[in-house]
Design a protein around this motif. Structure first.
Motif, PDB file in Angstrom:
ATOM      1  N   LEU A  29       0.843  -1.191   0.000  1.00 35.81           N
ATOM      2  CA  LEU A  29       0.000   0.000   0.000  1.00 35.81           C
ATOM      3  C   LEU A  29       0.885   1.250   0.000  1.00 35.81           C
ATOM      4  O   LEU A  29       1.943   1.258   0.629  1.00 35.81           O
ATOM      5  CB  LEU A  29      -0.902   0.017   1.233  1.00 35.81           C
ATOM      6  N   PRO A  30       0.423   2.337  -0.652  1.00 31.18           N
ATOM      7  CA  PRO A  30       1.214   3.575  -0.616  1.00 31.18           C
ATOM      8  C   PRO A  30       1.364   4.060   0.825  1.00 31.18           C
ATOM      9  O   PRO A  30       0.454   3.956   1.638  1.00 31.18           O
ATOM     10  CB  PRO A  30       0.365   4.557  -1.436  1.00 31.18           C
ATOM     11  N   ARG A  31       2.530   4.608   1.115  1.00 33.47           N
ATOM     12  CA  ARG A  31       2.783   5.033   2.482  1.00 33.47           C
ATOM     13  C   ARG A  31       1.837   6.149   2.939  1.00 33.47           C
ATOM     14  O   ARG A  31       1.376   6.161   4.077  1.00 33.47           O
ATOM     15  CB  ARG A  31       4.244   5.482   2.609  1.00 33.47           C
ATOM     16  N   TRP A  32       1.476   7.076   2.013  1.00 34.56           N
ATOM     17  CA  TRP A  32       0.541   8.148   2.383  1.00 34.56           C
ATOM     18  C   TRP A  32      -0.830   7.588   2.777  1.00 34.56           C
ATOM     19  O   TRP A  32      -1.488   8.091   3.677  1.00 34.56           O
ATOM     20  CB  TRP A  32       0.396   9.152   1.245  1.00 34.56           C
ATOM     21  N   TYR A  38      -3.944   5.301   9.545  1.00 39.16           N
ATOM     22  CA  TYR A  38      -3.578   5.347  10.962  1.00 39.16           C
ATOM     23  C   TYR A  38      -4.153   6.598  11.639  1.00 39.16           C
ATOM     24  O   TYR A  38      -4.597   6.549  12.797  1.00 39.16           O
ATOM     25  CB  TYR A  38      -2.052   5.331  11.107  1.00 39.16           C
ATOM     26  N   LEU A  39      -4.135   7.728  10.900  1.00 37.00           N
ATOM     27  CA  LEU A  39      -4.684   8.973  11.463  1.00 37.00           C
ATOM     28  C   LEU A  39      -6.187   8.866  11.712  1.00 37.00           C
ATOM     29  O   LEU A  39      -6.704   9.375  12.708  1.00 37.00           O
ATOM     30  CB  LEU A  39      -4.388  10.139  10.524  1.00 37.00           C
ATOM     31  N   THR A  40      -6.900   8.192  10.798  1.00 39.14           N
ATOM     32  CA  THR A  40      -8.342   8.020  11.025  1.00 39.14           C
ATOM     33  C   THR A  40      -8.606   7.169  12.257  1.00 39.14           C
ATOM     34  O   THR A  40      -9.566   7.419  12.997  1.00 39.14           O
ATOM     35  CB  THR A  40      -9.019   7.385   9.799  1.00 39.14           C
ATOM     36  N   ILE A  41      -7.769   6.185  12.478  1.00 39.42           N
ATOM     37  CA  ILE A  41      -7.929   5.364  13.680  1.00 39.42           C
ATOM     38  C   ILE A  41      -7.701   6.211  14.930  1.00 39.42           C
ATOM     39  O   ILE A  41      -8.477   6.165  15.896  1.00 39.42           O
ATOM     40  CB  ILE A  41      -6.963   4.167  13.646  1.00 39.42           C
TER      41      ILE A  41
END
Length: 303
Positions: A29-32, A38-41
């Motif tokens: 998966l693209p790192r962005w 992760y930010l949504t979590i």
């Protein structure tokens, strides 16, 4: 794992699965995208802690910020109530005849009166305030007024109504029935004279004499009417019950007189003031006139 291999065109390893000769590349998966995930979590965890989130038996978790949509609505409603209270306080203090001098306050009064009109008045006067000739409900858009069309007069009429039993301040006028008083020729002559005031017929001496003897005391020599008595004007093109010969004859022989309920006691004084402002704004409202009855100027209390 044994089936995994490197795809030669892309140089990417496969996942090791195959469906009818179709293989899937194990593309990272693209790192962005991963960091966004992760930010949504992290955001969801913070949201659950800060705001109401988890339903329970009789309530939900409140969140550390103590915010709720119901609480926000209550604050907005309280602010709106406070704003209305301020306007109502200003309206309560100002005499209604001075209301046009305060443009913004007059606009607020008209808006509030429009709402009150939709609730209390459209049943008779109609949503457009055009009234009904058939039923005898006045058109409030024109400039023909039985009892006066300035703000103070309209407020008085709203407060005390028309022909309201038990209110000694109510607007009241009575036209006597003339059934049996005239023969057919006399009735036709009188009808012609009434229609002649507005240019709808030719007058004649017989009708003029009958009118002078029976009608002029209230309606005036020239059909100008008399607001002090609530006698309608006959020399314009506005008719409450219709301008046909048959309608006028019926009104002469067996007058139909309307009734309007008094709103004092049913509506508070400020709402009455706003309702008067709205009716006045419909197009036929008149300026308030102070009447000088002696060297000291006196205000006519009942135009």
């Amino acid at each position: 794992m044994a089936n995994k291999r490197i795809d030669q065109p892309t140089g990417t390893s496969t996942v090791g699965h195959e469906w009818d000769g179709i293989e899937e590349l194990d593309t990272p998966l693209p790192r962005w995208w991963l960091w966004t995930f992760y930010l949504t979590i992290a955001f969801s965890v913070g949201y659950v802690i800060a705001y109401p989130a988890w339903p329970m038996i009789d309530r939900a978790t409140e969140g550390v910020l103590g915010w709720s949509s119901r609480g926000e609505l209550a604050e907005e409603m309280s602010a709106a109530d406070q704003a209305r209270a301020t306007v109502r306080e200003q309206l309560a203090r100002i005499p209604i005849e001075r209301l046009p001098e305060d443009g913004p306050l007059m606009q607020q009064a008209v808006a509030g009166g429009a709402a009150a009109f939709r609730v209390n008045c459209v049943q008779c006067h109609g949503s457009g305030a055009a009234g009904s000739q058939e039923l005898g409900y006045p058109n409030l858009n024109d400039d023909d007024w039985l009892w006066g069309g300035d703000l103070k007069a309209i407020e008085y009429t709203l407060a005390h109504g028309i022909r309201q039993a038990g209110d000694d301040k109510t607007r009241s006028s009575v036209m006597p029935p003339f059934a049996g008083a005239f023969d057919t020729d006399q009735l036709n002559a009188l009808t012609d004279h009434v229609l002649a005031f507005s240019g709808k017929a030719e007058s004649n001496p017989v009708g003029a004499r009958i009118y002078a003897d029976n009608c002029a005391a209230c309606h005036g020599i020239r059909g100008e009417g008399d607001r002090a008595q609530g006698a309608p004007t006959l020399n314009d093109a506005i008719w409450l019950r219709g301008s046909s010969r048959e309608a006028i004859k019926q009104q002469i022989l067996n007058p139909r007189m309307g009734m309007m309920p008094k709103w004092e006691g049913r509506l508070d004084p400020v709402t009455l003031k706003m309702l008067a402002a709205y009716v006045h704004s419909l197009g036929g409202g008149e300026d308030f006139v102070e009447v000088a009855e002696d060297p000291e100027v006196a205000v006519d209390e009942q135009p």
